[in-house]
Motif scaffolding. Structure first.
Motif, PDB file in Angstrom:
ATOM      1  N   TYR A 135      34.874  23.474 -10.588  1.00 13.64           N
ATOM      2  CA  TYR A 135      34.352  22.268  -9.944  1.00 13.64           C
ATOM      3  C   TYR A 135      33.658  22.618  -8.634  1.00 13.64           C
ATOM      4  N   THR A 136      32.538  21.996  -8.356  1.00 12.04           N
ATOM      5  CA  THR A 136      31.905  22.160  -7.037  1.00 12.04           C
ATOM      6  C   THR A 136      31.801  20.783  -6.366  1.00 12.04           C
ATOM      7  N   ILE A 137      31.866  20.788  -5.049  1.00 15.63           N
ATOM      8  CA  ILE A 137      31.838  19.531  -4.288  1.00 15.63           C
ATOM      9  C   ILE A 137      30.496  18.830  -4.521  1.00 15.63           C
ATOM     10  N   GLY A 138      30.548  17.607  -4.981  1.00 15.60           N
ATOM     11  CA  GLY A 138      29.331  16.822  -5.217  1.00 15.60           C
ATOM     12  C   GLY A 138      29.014  16.627  -6.692  1.00 15.60           C
ATOM     13  N   TYR A 139      29.599  17.487  -7.524  1.00 14.94           N
ATOM     14  CA  TYR A 139      29.311  17.430  -8.966  1.00 14.94           C
ATOM     15  C   TYR A 139      29.723  16.070  -9.555  1.00 14.94           C
ATOM     16  N   ASP A 140      30.937  15.638  -9.230  1.00 19.90           N
ATOM     17  CA  ASP A 140      31.429  14.392  -9.826  1.00 19.90           C
ATOM     18  C   ASP A 140      30.610  13.188  -9.362  1.00 19.90           C
ATOM     19  N   SER A 141      30.255  13.178  -8.071  1.00 21.78           N
ATOM     20  CA  SER A 141      29.461  12.041  -7.560  1.00 21.78           C
ATOM     21  C   SER A 141      28.080  12.018  -8.201  1.00 21.78           C
ATOM     22  N   ALA A 142      27.468  13.204  -8.336  1.00 26.29           N
ATOM     23  CA  ALA A 142      26.136  13.272  -8.946  1.00 26.29           C
ATOM     24  C   ALA A 142      26.196  12.765 -10.393  1.00 26.29           C
ATOM     25  N   CYS A 143      27.254  13.159 -11.090  1.00 26.28           N
ATOM     26  CA  CYS A 143      27.409  12.700 -12.488  1.00 26.28           C
ATOM     27  C   CYS A 143      27.559  11.179 -12.519  1.00 26.28           C
ATOM     28  N   ARG A 144      28.330  10.663 -11.603  1.00 23.61           N
ATOM     29  CA  ARG A 144      28.568   9.214 -11.539  1.00 23.61           C
ATOM     30  C   ARG A 144      27.243   8.472 -11.283  1.00 23.61           C
ATOM     31  N   THR A 145      26.472   8.997 -10.324  1.00 22.26           N
ATOM     32  CA  THR A 145      25.185   8.363  -9.990  1.00 22.26           C
ATOM     33  C   THR A 145      24.241   8.403 -11.188  1.00 22.26           C
ATOM     34  N   ALA A 146      24.187   9.563 -11.851  1.00 18.98           N
ATOM     35  CA  ALA A 146      23.288   9.696 -13.006  1.00 18.98           C
ATOM     36  C   ALA A 146      23.741   8.772 -14.132  1.00 18.98           C
ATOM     37  N   MET A 147      25.044   8.697 -14.351  1.00 20.97           N
ATOM     38  CA  MET A 147      25.565   7.831 -15.411  1.00 20.97           C
ATOM     39  C   MET A 147      25.227   6.364 -15.125  1.00 20.97           C
ATOM     40  N   ASP A 148      25.405   5.946 -13.882  1.00 24.72           N
ATOM     41  CA  ASP A 148      25.088   4.557 -13.517  1.00 24.72           C
ATOM     42  C   ASP A 148      23.604   4.269 -13.742  1.00 24.72           C
ATOM     43  N   ALA A 149      22.753   5.227 -13.376  1.00 23.33           N
ATOM     44  CA  ALA A 149      21.307   5.029 -13.555  1.00 23.33           C
ATOM     45  C   ALA A 149      20.966   4.923 -15.043  1.00 23.33           C
ATOM     46  N   ILE A 150      21.600   5.789 -15.836  1.00 24.59           N
ATOM     47  CA  ILE A 150      21.305   5.783 -17.281  1.00 24.59           C
ATOM     48  C   ILE A 150      21.800   4.483 -17.931  1.00 24.59           C
ATOM     49  N   ASP A 151      22.918   3.959 -17.451  1.00 26.04           N
ATOM     50  CA  ASP A 151      23.387   2.652 -17.977  1.00 26.04           C
ATOM     51  C   ASP A 151      22.296   1.601 -17.792  1.00 26.04           C
ATOM     52  N   LYS A 152      21.607   1.657 -16.675  1.00 26.65           N
ATOM     53  CA  LYS A 152      20.530   0.682 -16.414  1.00 26.65           C
ATOM     54  C   LYS A 152      19.329   0.979 -17.316  1.00 26.65           C
ATOM     55  N   ILE A 153      19.024   2.253 -17.452  1.00 22.46           N
ATOM     56  CA  ILE A 153      17.898   2.643 -18.309  1.00 22.46           C
ATOM     57  C   ILE A 153      18.161   2.184 -19.750  1.00 22.46           C
ATOM     58  N   ARG A 154      19.423   2.282 -20.189  1.00 22.85           N
ATOM     59  CA  ARG A 154      19.744   1.882 -21.561  1.00 22.85           C
ATOM     60  C   ARG A 154      19.459   0.393 -21.791  1.00 22.85           C
ATOM     61  N   ASP A 155      19.689  -0.420 -20.750  1.00 22.58           N
ATOM     62  CA  ASP A 155      19.410  -1.860 -20.882  1.00 22.58           C
ATOM     63  C   ASP A 155      17.956  -2.093 -21.260  1.00 22.58           C
TER      64      ASP A 155
END
Ligand code: F6P
Length: 321
Positions: A135-155
């Motif tokens: 694990y590296t610091i920032g990885y989980d947050s970046a994944c969370r941000t990307a996932m949230d953005a993709i949820d919107k893109i899926r709409d």
């Protein structure tokens, strides 16, 4: 040891502030003085130091970015520049340094240790591409941000029955793509470490629409190719699909860190100070089974990060051929 320095180097990552806070508070708890070194190794050489109190870092745990600022400073690879950095530290009474950053930061930390200033590196990068840490610091947050953005893109993809190619960061590492792809229900995840078959991906997407699916999603790691290039290649095998390319970019580096990033950054920051108190340097702190571990920085240069490719396998096993 009376006084230590902290710096952040390379690309910023959510959770860096939490790590700075942990280093400062642990050091202060043990009676040490703490200085923030601004602008990474560039600021170290320039002597851009600020004293840090516990109160200065109190509210930083939830803030994105790095309040010490960061910089890429390739000049620090030169021996005479490294010596200038070490001189600055000595002049300001600093005996040890914690360096938070990606790959290049470890070279700097090792150089300082060899010049007599014990230094410890913490893995601070969204890419999760550092050897010997899961694990590296920032990885989980970046994944969370990307996932949230993709949820919107899926709409919007669903409303228009479109396919989206979403390019995520990670340099040559596919970890963000794999984790975000799985979390977002991607039809295909494409990473640099594994071969892929664009014709097969096109067939999967076409089959999805034929079966009644209302959108298609490909999560593409930036180390493979650009989203536009991938779109062009995909369109050759699926000329009837309405395909859009999307690059998430630097938004993945911003925002308030997740619980995982805050907790791990805090554990590792605390651990790093204890290593320095034990008189150790030239070490890289990482996480293994949820606990901080250490490796010689030299081992890191030989090692290669191993991604969790089972994520890709799981996704492929759920995809219709
Ligand atoms: O290393 C972090 C990272 O965000 C990579 O994922 C990306 O390739 C790179 O930095 C972008 O660098 P810059 O911020 O210099 O454009």
């Amino acid at each position: 040891m009376k006084r230590i320095g902290i710096l952040t180097s390379g690309g910023d990552a959510p959770g860096m502030n939490a790590a700075i806070r942990a280093v400062a508070k642990t050091a202060i708890h043990h009676g040490l003085e703490v200085y923030g070194i601004r602008y990474g190794f560039a600021g170290l050489v320039a002597g851009d130091f600020i004293p840090l109190t516990a109160e200065d870092v109190d509210h930083k745990i939830s803030e994105g970015g790095t309040f010490l600022y960061s910089a890429r400073f390739p000049e620090f690879a030169q021996e005479e520049v490294q010596k200038k950095g070490a001189e600055q530290l000595r002049k300001h009474g600093m005996d040890a340094v914690v360096v938070i950053g990606g790959d290049g930061s470890y070279h700097g930390a090792l150089a300082l240790t060899r010049l007599g200033i014990n230094s410890v590196g913490l893995p601070g990068t969204i890419d999760n591409d550092i050897p010997y840490t899961e694990y590296t610091i920032g990885y989980d947050s970046a994944c969370r941000t990307a996932m949230d953005a993709i949820d919107k893109i899926r709409d919007t993809a669903s409303s228009h029955h479109r396919v989206f190619i979403v390019n995520v960061m990670g340099r040559e590492c596919g970890d963000i793509a794999m984790r975000v792809g799985l979390a977002s229900g991607a039809d295909a995840i494409v990473i640099p470490e594994r071969p892929y078959d664009i014709e097969k991906i096109a067939n999967t997407l076409k089959q999805g629409f034929a079966d009644g699916k209302d959108h298609g999603l490909v999560v593409l790691a930036e180390g493979v190719m650009s989203a536009d290039e991938f779109k062009e290649q995909l369109a050759k095998y699926a000329p009837d699909l309405d395909i859009r390319a999307n690059v998430l970019g630097h938004m993945q580096r911003g925002g308030s860190p997740t619980v995982e990033d805050r907790v791990n950054a805090t554990k590792m920051g605390n651990y790093a100070v204890n290593l320095l108190l034990d008189g150790k340097g030239g070490l890289a702190v990482g996480m293994e089974n949820g606990k901080p571990n250490t490796h010689d920085i030299l081992d890191l240069f030989e090692g290669k990060h191993q991604g969790d490719f089972s994520l890709l396998d799981v996704n492929e096993e759920m995809t219709k051929d």
